[in-house]
Design an enzyme around this catalytic site. Structure first.
Site, PDB file in Angstrom:
ATOM      1  N   HIS A  55      -8.097  -1.543   5.697  1.00 51.35           N
ATOM      2  CA  HIS A  55      -8.514  -2.344   6.435  1.00 51.35           C
ATOM      3  C   HIS A  55      -8.926  -3.446   5.004  1.00 51.35           C
ATOM      4  CE1 HIS A  55      -9.516  -5.309  10.415  1.00 51.35           C
ATOM      5  NE2 HIS A  55     -10.892  -5.071   9.098  1.00 51.35           N
ATOM      6  N   ASN A  67      -6.172   5.163   7.308  1.00 55.79           N
ATOM      7  CA  ASN A  67      -6.173   3.487   7.605  1.00 55.79           C
ATOM      8  C   ASN A  67      -6.928   2.995   6.768  1.00 55.79           C
ATOM      9  OD1 ASN A  67      -5.326   0.973   8.714  1.00 55.79           O
ATOM     10  ND2 ASN A  67      -7.093   0.496   9.737  1.00 55.79           N
ATOM     11  N   ASP A 107     -10.575  -0.220  13.949  1.00 53.60           N
ATOM     12  CA  ASP A 107     -10.997   0.413  12.837  1.00 53.60           C
ATOM     13  C   ASP A 107     -12.500   0.640  13.011  1.00 53.60           C
ATOM     14  OD1 ASP A 107      -8.671  -0.995  12.000  1.00 53.60           O
ATOM     15  OD2 ASP A 107      -9.551  -2.704  12.439  1.00 53.60           O
ATOM     16  N   ASN A 129       1.191  -1.391   0.118  1.00 57.77           N
ATOM     17  CA  ASN A 129      -0.085   0.064  -0.271  1.00 57.77           C
ATOM     18  C   ASN A 129       0.382   1.352   0.150  1.00 57.77           C
ATOM     19  OD1 ASN A 129      -3.041  -0.578  -0.236  1.00 57.77           O
ATOM     20  ND2 ASN A 129      -2.348  -1.978   2.020  1.00 57.77           N
ATOM     21  N   MET A 179       0.793  -2.419  12.514  1.00 53.33           N
ATOM     22  CA  MET A 179      -0.091  -3.639  13.222  1.00 53.33           C
ATOM     23  C   MET A 179      -0.370  -2.815  14.536  1.00 53.33           C
ATOM     24  SD  MET A 179      -1.519  -4.702  10.368  1.00 53.33           S
ATOM     25  CE  MET A 179      -2.148  -6.189  11.019  1.00 53.33           C
TER      26      MET A 179
HETATM   27  C1  GAR Z   1      -2.871  -4.748   3.876  1.00 47.92           C
HETATM   28  O1  GAR Z   1      -4.104  -6.206   3.424  1.00 47.92           O
HETATM   29  C2  GAR Z   1      -3.764  -3.400   4.823  1.00 47.92           C
HETATM   30  O2  GAR Z   1      -5.089  -3.663   4.732  1.00 47.92           O
HETATM   31  C3  GAR Z   1      -3.702  -4.611   6.408  1.00 47.92           C
HETATM   32  O3  GAR Z   1      -2.149  -5.150   6.316  1.00 47.92           O
HETATM   33  C4  GAR Z   1      -1.974  -5.826   4.842  1.00 47.92           C
HETATM   34  C5  GAR Z   1      -0.701  -4.168   4.827  1.00 47.92           C
HETATM   35  O4  GAR Z   1       0.372  -5.236   3.289  1.00 47.92           O
HETATM   36  N1  GAR Z   1      -4.072  -3.980   7.277  1.00 47.92           N
HETATM   37  C6  GAR Z   1      -4.420  -3.831   8.410  1.00 47.92           C
HETATM   38  O5  GAR Z   1      -5.318  -5.306   8.533  1.00 47.92           O
HETATM   39  C7  GAR Z   1      -4.538  -2.626   9.136  1.00 47.92           C
HETATM   40  N2  GAR Z   1      -5.511  -3.150  10.476  1.00 47.92           N
HETATM   41  P1  GAR Z   1       0.658  -4.380   2.760  1.00 47.92           P
HETATM   42  O6  GAR Z   1       1.939  -4.062   3.915  1.00 47.92           O
HETATM   43  O7  GAR Z   1       1.827  -4.682   1.454  1.00 47.92           O
HETATM   44  O8  GAR Z   1       0.905  -3.116   2.342  1.00 47.92           O
END
Ligand code: GAR
Length: 192
Positions: free
Chosen positions: A112, A110, A148, A20, A93
């Protein structure tokens, strides 16, 4: 705030892979971008996402998370020094304190991996498949002091096929995450 262009100085907080972050960097480099990423913070020294910041010469700093107070004290200092207007959590996280969230009232976003308010917290894809949901998706929301639960800025659905497993669903959802995070930023910044 970067005065000359009017772009919002943005900090992106990550903990891991950083896909992201990569999509936000890509957006920030477009002509019409409303943000400038001035800072990437990770609580994890091994976060792969730090490579994307390095490749694009974006100031990136690891803050070791020994306890929330010392982490946030250092974070706050860095946000101030860099005149940060907008914070994007991108696979970050850790849970931020109500005190910090209040200081950046309505300017922390954020992403999610579920159709909130369904499946707050972890293991979203596993739960959606277990419950035989027909759809899942991703949500960009404002961060408030409940996990969230802040105001939803943008959400997009994906269909869950019978053949999907946690991994294949995760892949589909991630693809739309990359699509909606920049769009949500535009929506937030053009709605005020
Ligand atoms: C993503 O799927 C994001 O939505 C999730 O972690 C992943 C990170 O991927 N976030 C959560 O679960 C937060 N509660 P990335 O490091 O490749 O962006």
């Amino acid at each position: 705030m970067e005065k000359s262009s009017g772009k919002k100085n943005t900090a992106v907080l990550i903990s891991g892979r950083g896909s992201n972050l990569r999509s936000l960097i890509k957006y920030s480099k477009t002509k019409k971008s409303l943000i400038k990423i001035v800072l990437v913070i990770s609580d994890n020294i091994s976060a792969k996402g730090l490579n994307y910041a390095n490749k694009s010469n974006i100031n990136n700093i690891v803050i070791k998370y020994s306890d929330r107070k010392s982490f946030e004290d250092r974070l706050l200092k860095l946000l101030k020094i860099n005149n940060v207007d907008l914070i994007c959590l991108a696979g970050f996280m850790k849970i931020l304190s109500g005190k910090l969230i209040k200081k950046f009232n309505n300017t922390i976003l954020n992403i999610h991996p579920s159709l909130l308010p369904k499946y707050k917290g972890l293991n979203t894809h596993k739960r959606a498949i277990h419950n035989k949901d027909k759809f899942s998706g991703a949500t960009v929301h404002i961060v408030n002091d409940k996990l969230d639960s802040g105001k939803i800025i943008l959400q997009k659905k994906v269909k869950i096929l019978k053949s999907d497993n946690e991994k294949s669903l995760g892949k589909k959802v991630l693809k739309i995450e990359h699509e909606i995070y920049p769009k949500a930023i535009i929506r937030l910044l053009t709605s005020c």
